[in-house]
Design a protein around this motif. Structure first.
Motif, PDB file in Angstrom:
ATOM      1  N   HIS A  59       0.813  -1.216   0.000  1.00  0.00           N
ATOM      2  CA  HIS A  59       0.000   0.000   0.000  1.00  0.00           C
ATOM      3  C   HIS A  59       0.850   1.270   0.000  1.00  0.00           C
ATOM      4  CE1 HIS A  59      -3.597   2.403   0.699  1.00  0.00           C
ATOM      5  NE2 HIS A  59      -2.935   3.042   1.646  1.00  0.00           N
ATOM      6  N   THR A  60       1.952   1.261   0.748  1.00  0.00           N
ATOM      7  CA  THR A  60       2.740   2.482   0.921  1.00  0.00           C
ATOM      8  C   THR A  60       4.021   2.523   0.100  1.00  0.00           C
ATOM      9  OG1 THR A  60       4.026   1.579   2.769  1.00  0.00           O
ATOM     10  CG2 THR A  60       1.931   2.698   3.312  1.00  0.00           C
ATOM     11  N   GLY A  61       4.531   1.363  -0.284  1.00  0.00           N
ATOM     12  CA  GLY A  61       5.828   1.309  -0.944  1.00  0.00           C
ATOM     13  C   GLY A  61       6.994   1.456   0.018  1.00  0.00           C
ATOM     14  N   LEU A  62       6.703   1.576   1.310  1.00  0.00           N
ATOM     15  CA  LEU A  62       7.737   1.725   2.330  1.00  0.00           C
ATOM     16  C   LEU A  62       8.043   0.379   2.979  1.00  0.00           C
ATOM     17  CD1 LEU A  62       6.293   4.870   4.173  1.00  0.00           C
ATOM     18  CD2 LEU A  62       8.272   4.812   2.620  1.00  0.00           C
ATOM     19  N   PRO A  63       9.240   0.234   3.533  1.00  0.00           N
ATOM     20  CA  PRO A  63       9.497  -0.949   4.340  1.00  0.00           C
ATOM     21  C   PRO A  63       8.490  -0.972   5.494  1.00  0.00           C
ATOM     22  CG  PRO A  63      11.531   0.290   3.984  1.00  0.00           C
ATOM     23  CD  PRO A  63      10.397   1.131   3.488  1.00  0.00           C
ATOM     24  N   ALA A  64       7.859  -2.105   5.686  1.00  0.00           N
ATOM     25  CA  ALA A  64       6.789  -2.207   6.678  1.00  0.00           C
ATOM     26  C   ALA A  64       7.185  -3.135   7.818  1.00  0.00           C
ATOM     27  CB  ALA A  64       5.511  -2.710   6.019  1.00  0.00           C
ATOM     28  N   ILE A  65       6.880  -2.683   9.018  1.00  0.00           N
ATOM     29  CA  ILE A  65       7.113  -3.460  10.232  1.00  0.00           C
ATOM     30  C   ILE A  65       5.751  -3.788  10.825  1.00  0.00           C
ATOM     31  CG2 ILE A  65       8.028  -3.378  12.573  1.00  0.00           C
ATOM     32  CD1 ILE A  65      10.187  -1.451  11.532  1.00  0.00           C
ATOM     33  N   ALA A  66       5.554  -5.051  11.151  1.00  0.00           N
ATOM     34  CA  ALA A  66       4.275  -5.480  11.727  1.00  0.00           C
ATOM     35  C   ALA A  66       4.530  -6.506  12.816  1.00  0.00           C
ATOM     36  CB  ALA A  66       3.383  -6.096  10.652  1.00  0.00           C
ATOM     37  N   ASP A  67       3.514  -6.698  13.640  1.00  0.00           N
ATOM     38  CA  ASP A  67       3.599  -7.797  14.598  1.00  0.00           C
ATOM     39  C   ASP A  67       2.243  -8.462  14.716  1.00  0.00           C
ATOM     40  OD1 ASP A  67       2.167  -5.996  16.478  1.00  0.00           O
ATOM     41  OD2 ASP A  67       2.913  -7.336  18.019  1.00  0.00           O
ATOM     42  N   ASP A  68       2.273  -9.672  15.192  1.00  0.00           N
ATOM     43  CA  ASP A  68       1.061 -10.356  15.614  1.00  0.00           C
ATOM     44  C   ASP A  68       1.404 -10.949  16.958  1.00  0.00           C
ATOM     45  OD1 ASP A  68      -1.692 -11.015  14.965  1.00  0.00           O
ATOM     46  OD2 ASP A  68      -1.028 -13.094  15.051  1.00  0.00           O
ATOM     47  N   SER A  69       0.518 -10.766  17.898  1.00  0.00           N
ATOM     48  CA  SER A  69       0.841 -11.195  19.256  1.00  0.00           C
ATOM     49  C   SER A  69      -0.416 -11.619  19.981  1.00  0.00           C
ATOM     50  CB  SER A  69       1.527 -10.053  20.005  1.00  0.00           C
ATOM     51  OG  SER A  69       0.727  -8.887  19.970  1.00  0.00           O
ATOM     52  N   GLY A  70      -0.205 -12.307  21.080  1.00  0.00           N
ATOM     53  CA  GLY A  70      -1.318 -12.760  21.889  1.00  0.00           C
ATOM     54  C   GLY A  70      -0.822 -13.581  23.058  1.00  0.00           C
ATOM     55  N   ILE A  71      -1.774 -14.174  23.733  1.00  0.00           N
ATOM     56  CA  ILE A  71      -1.459 -15.000  24.892  1.00  0.00           C
ATOM     57  C   ILE A  71      -1.802 -16.449  24.564  1.00  0.00           C
ATOM     58  CG2 ILE A  71      -3.712 -14.648  26.000  1.00  0.00           C
ATOM     59  CD1 ILE A  71      -2.162 -14.559  28.719  1.00  0.00           C
ATOM     60  N   ALA A  72      -0.912 -17.344  24.936  1.00  0.00           N
ATOM     61  CA  ALA A  72      -1.112 -18.780  24.743  1.00  0.00           C
ATOM     62  C   ALA A  72      -1.125 -19.428  26.126  1.00  0.00           C
ATOM     63  CB  ALA A  72       0.009 -19.364  23.890  1.00  0.00           C
ATOM     64  N   VAL A  73      -2.234 -20.077  26.468  1.00  0.00           N
ATOM     65  CA  VAL A  73      -2.433 -20.636  27.802  1.00  0.00           C
ATOM     66  C   VAL A  73      -2.334 -22.160  27.719  1.00  0.00           C
ATOM     67  CG1 VAL A  73      -4.023 -20.772  29.754  1.00  0.00           C
ATOM     68  CG2 VAL A  73      -3.901 -18.675  28.394  1.00  0.00           C
ATOM     69  N   ALA A  74      -1.457 -22.732  28.527  1.00  0.00           N
ATOM     70  CA  ALA A  74      -1.191 -24.175  28.463  1.00  0.00           C
ATOM     71  C   ALA A  74      -2.449 -25.003  28.700  1.00  0.00           C
ATOM     72  CB  ALA A  74      -0.106 -24.543  29.478  1.00  0.00           C
ATOM     73  N   ALA A  75      -3.224 -24.669  29.730  1.00  0.00           N
ATOM     74  CA  ALA A  75      -4.412 -25.460  30.072  1.00  0.00           C
ATOM     75  C   ALA A  75      -5.492 -25.396  28.992  1.00  0.00           C
ATOM     76  CB  ALA A  75      -4.989 -24.995  31.417  1.00  0.00           C
ATOM     77  N   LEU A  76      -5.382 -24.427  28.098  1.00  0.00           N
ATOM     78  CA  LEU A  76      -6.357 -24.275  27.011  1.00  0.00           C
ATOM     79  C   LEU A  76      -5.764 -24.716  25.674  1.00  0.00           C
ATOM     80  CD1 LEU A  76      -7.879 -20.814  28.018  1.00  0.00           C
ATOM     81  CD2 LEU A  76      -8.711 -23.116  28.588  1.00  0.00           C
ATOM     82  N   GLY A  77      -4.709 -25.511  25.730  1.00  0.00           N
ATOM     83  CA  GLY A  77      -4.105 -26.008  24.505  1.00  0.00           C
ATOM     84  C   GLY A  77      -3.497 -24.925  23.640  1.00  0.00           C
ATOM     85  N   GLY A  78      -3.042 -23.831  24.266  1.00  0.00           N
ATOM     86  CA  GLY A  78      -2.447 -22.715  23.528  1.00  0.00           C
ATOM     87  C   GLY A  78      -3.424 -21.614  23.157  1.00  0.00           C
ATOM     88  N   ALA A  79      -4.698 -21.816  23.432  1.00  0.00           N
ATOM     89  CA  ALA A  79      -5.700 -20.774  23.163  1.00  0.00           C
ATOM     90  C   ALA A  79      -5.531 -19.659  24.193  1.00  0.00           C
ATOM     91  CB  ALA A  79      -7.102 -21.363  23.240  1.00  0.00           C
ATOM     92  N   PRO A  80      -5.990 -18.471  23.896  1.00  0.00           N
ATOM     93  CA  PRO A  80      -6.583 -18.029  22.649  1.00  0.00           C
ATOM     94  C   PRO A  80      -5.607 -17.890  21.491  1.00  0.00           C
ATOM     95  CG  PRO A  80      -6.645 -16.250  24.277  1.00  0.00           C
ATOM     96  CD  PRO A  80      -6.063 -17.456  24.947  1.00  0.00           C
ATOM     97  N   GLY A  81      -4.308 -17.809  21.748  1.00  0.00           N
ATOM     98  CA  GLY A  81      -3.319 -17.802  20.677  1.00  0.00           C
ATOM     99  C   GLY A  81      -3.552 -16.707  19.656  1.00  0.00           C
TER     100      GLY A  81
END
Length: 192
Positions: A59-81
């Motif tokens: 969209h911009t033609g610029l170098p783009a930095i992004a992230d995706d993040s969240g919490i992974a809970v062992a008792a929920l099999g990694g959910a909500p992930g």
């Protein structure tokens, strides 16, 4: 000087990333992104970070930095992930936190980790790194700083929730700090 676009519409993330990246990037400039939001249909944090960075770069033609993040809970099999932001179906932090607590009611194992995949796409290359911040999910929210699951997450080795840390304290040790610290080392090699 290189101008990087931060590929997110989340104002909390923009503020946090500017704090984390600001001094580390030196004279390089960080700008916000106002383009279309891509469909995040990847099955990992890394895939979704790359989807966002690719869209912003196109969209911009610029170098783009992004992230995706969240919490992974062992008792929920990694959910909500990768579904952390939409866990309760409303994109509300309060709703997501309430649902997480309800789903963990009575669980003996409350171990969890915040995960962040940080990506760069500049038209010539794609880089992606991962940062992990282990801890536990508290039984009730504590603290007023941060956003998302911060009031419920107590990092290992820290006696408080991440929402009880100041922004500077959190940004020195968080999953985003770890991921973007690794990414900045690569950016310096590429862009000086």
């Amino acid at each position: 000087m290189t101008v990087f676009v931060l590929a997110t519409h989340n104002a909390h993330k923009v503020e946090e990333l500017r704090r984390i990246l600001g001094e580390r990037l030196g004279t390089h400039e960080l700008v916000g992104y106002d383009g279309p939001e891509p469909v995040e249909d990847g099955d990992t944090f890394e895939a979704n970070a790359l989807i966002k960075a690719r869209a912003a770069n196109r969209h911009t033609g610029l170098p783009a930095i992004a992230d995706d993040s969240g919490i992974a809970v062992a008792a929920l099999g990694g959910a909500p992930g990768i579904h952390s932001a939409r866990y309760a179906g409303t994109r509300s932090d309060a709703d997501n936190n309430a649902m997480l607590l309800a789903n963990l009611a009575g669980a003996a194992d409350r171990s969890a980790e915040f995960v962040c995949a940080a990506a760069l796409v500049d038209g010539e290359r794609e880089l992606v790194v991962r940062g992990v911040w282990p801890g536990v999910v508290l039984e009730a929210p504590a603290g007023t700083h941060g956003f998302g699951y911060d009031p419920l997450f107590r990092p290992d080795g820290i006696p408080t929730s991440s929402a009880e840390l100041t922004p500077d304290e959190k940004n020195a040790v968080s999953h985003r700090a770890r991921a973007f610290g690794a990414l900045v080392a690569q950016l310096r090699a590429l862009y000086g």
